[in-house]
Design an enzyme around this catalytic site. Sequence first.
Site, mmCIF file in Angstrom:
data_model
loop_
_atom_site.group_PDB
_atom_site.id
_atom_site.type_symbol
_atom_site.label_atom_id
_atom_site.label_comp_id
_atom_site.label_asym_id
_atom_site.label_seq_id
_atom_site.Cartn_x
_atom_site.Cartn_y
_atom_site.Cartn_z
ATOM 1 N N TYR A 155 0.467 -1.421 0.444
ATOM 2 C CA TYR A 155 0.016 -0.035 -0.675
ATOM 3 C C TYR A 155 0.622 0.673 0.166
ATOM 4 O O TYR A 155 2.183 1.367 0.755
ATOM 5 C CB TYR A 155 -0.645 -0.532 1.554
ATOM 6 C CG TYR A 155 -1.743 1.148 1.636
ATOM 7 C CD1 TYR A 155 -2.550 1.779 0.582
ATOM 8 C CD2 TYR A 155 -1.371 2.019 2.656
ATOM 9 C CE1 TYR A 155 -3.416 3.271 1.112
ATOM 10 C CE2 TYR A 155 -2.205 2.525 2.887
ATOM 11 C CZ TYR A 155 -2.875 4.031 2.738
ATOM 12 O OH TYR A 155 -3.498 4.877 2.761
ATOM 13 N N ASP A 240 -0.994 -6.532 9.757
ATOM 14 C CA ASP A 240 -2.171 -5.432 9.034
ATOM 15 C C ASP A 240 -3.190 -6.140 8.366
ATOM 16 O O ASP A 240 -4.043 -6.747 7.355
ATOM 17 C CB ASP A 240 -2.196 -4.445 7.553
ATOM 18 C CG ASP A 240 -3.093 -3.583 7.390
ATOM 19 O OD1 ASP A 240 -3.952 -4.251 7.464
ATOM 20 O OD2 ASP A 240 -2.780 -2.682 6.794
ATOM 21 N N ILE A 242 -6.875 -5.208 7.669
ATOM 22 C CA ILE A 242 -7.815 -4.551 8.173
ATOM 23 C C ILE A 242 -8.857 -4.925 6.710
ATOM 24 O O ILE A 242 -10.319 -4.392 6.317
ATOM 25 C CB ILE A 242 -7.931 -2.593 7.426
ATOM 26 C CG1 ILE A 242 -7.146 -2.668 6.242
ATOM 27 C CG2 ILE A 242 -6.522 -2.391 8.627
ATOM 28 C CD1 ILE A 242 -6.699 -1.342 5.889
ATOM 29 N N LYS A 279 -12.241 -0.096 5.880
ATOM 30 C CA LYS A 279 -12.910 -1.216 4.787
ATOM 31 C C LYS A 279 -14.051 -2.388 4.609
ATOM 32 O O LYS A 279 -14.941 -2.086 4.189
ATOM 33 C CB LYS A 279 -11.705 -2.104 4.562
ATOM 34 C CG LYS A 279 -10.181 -0.777 4.527
ATOM 35 C CD LYS A 279 -10.502 0.264 3.395
ATOM 36 C CE LYS A 279 -8.945 0.817 2.810
ATOM 37 N NZ LYS A 279 -9.620 2.503 2.359
#
Length: 491
Positions: A155, A240, A242, A279
Amino acid sequence: MVALTAEKQDQNLLSRMAAGDGHGEKSAYFDGWKAYEENPFHPIDRPDGVIQMGLAENQLCGDLMRKWVLEHPEASICTAEGVNQFSDIAIFQDYHGLPEFRQAVAKFMEKTRNNKVKFDPDRIVMSGGATGAHETVAFCLANPGDGFLVPTPYYPGFDRDLRWRTGVNLVPVTCHSSNGFKITAEALDAAYENARVSNIPVKGLLITNPSNPLGTTLDRDCLKSLVKFTNDKGIHLIADEIYAATTFGESEFISVAEVIDEIPDCNTDLIHIVYSLSKDMGLPGLRVGIVYSYNDRVVQIARKMSSFGLVSSQTQHLIAKMLSDEDFVDEFIRKSKLRLAERHAELTTGLDGLSIGWLKAGAGLFIWMDLRNLLKTATFDSEMELWRVIVHKVKLNVSPGGSCHCHEPGWFRVCFANMDYQTMETALERIRVFTSQIEEESLILTKPMAKKKKCWQSSLRLSFKDTRRFEEGFFSPHSPVPPSPLVRAQI
């Protein structure tokens, strides 16, 4: 001269952080957003505008969210039904967070992991979105100059979230398309050694699961190997997660929390999870970020740091009510997965019909599109040339792989869940017209008697030396998108 003087003044009057460009906005990822903001698509007001396909946002279940809010006015302290709690909630400022909020978030995290793990509400630390959560973890685990290993592609916002204010380095773990960009032991060892040679102390490994931008998930064996690698090196593993509830089809999400109990003598003090509701629930504006650590000291320090980015008590109150409604949560997760699967199928079926490749995956709010055969040369300069045409001529904001630190040029992240059905159809039509134009010119220029100089290479490799064809008659006469003045790409 004026600009140079202003820059010197900034250096003299402002801090190095304020005067510098460490935020990372000088990248194609952010440039695409700027192009969209200057000319956003609207089916009536701006039919020739840029369609936003660079925003990883789940807007497919907004109707479910609005319905719940209308049916539960007591969840807000700003309604007649909820105003009796106004004083208690409005004055609440304990950075531990409302107990009911932490309990509801912990329960929701369990649901998004198929109830295969348990989360302790006392380990839930609030933050202003995943951005704040990542920075908090970085501050807790590393000093300026230390490094985190990060598998590529990753990202683009990590360059801002983890580096800008902390001074931490991100060390790429190079992954390749030949094996679906999977993380290998060889790539991890090579990245760790590269950091050592560069005198960068490695403090941890950051993984995204499901992956942004790939949309892939890590299997159990891979997760175990990553935990063992970090445990053996005595470094942290930050997961991560999410996009935990965005899996669809046959894809399965396995949390790192699920595998640590399967590893003998695992040092869980080195395991940390970043989560948010941006998200999975489509609530980025509420800025609900979570740090969940198995390390008591990290929990204590992160909670103190959360003073700089607390979730408002009114938001905590609303979220606690919403996530405690188990019937709603179950229905939301179920329908979200179905709608993501439908939209993913719509986009990929359209690309398949145009012979455009994409990485097979079943999670996230995006696909990893393969346009390597359209590059003039296998370079990132050529990728940027193609990207400029896509953004400024085709009018689609997609993120080039180079901005995601991809090792191979020609890949693009394309988001599909932040728009309605009609806008997606318009985007696919623009792609169809674009590829049709390429095919037509390729056929014309490869005829034996063609007088014009050939400017196409094999496999439809696009030359950008003459961009006039994109400016004159780019959209076919039968396209539902009307012709428009096109901004020349800065090539």
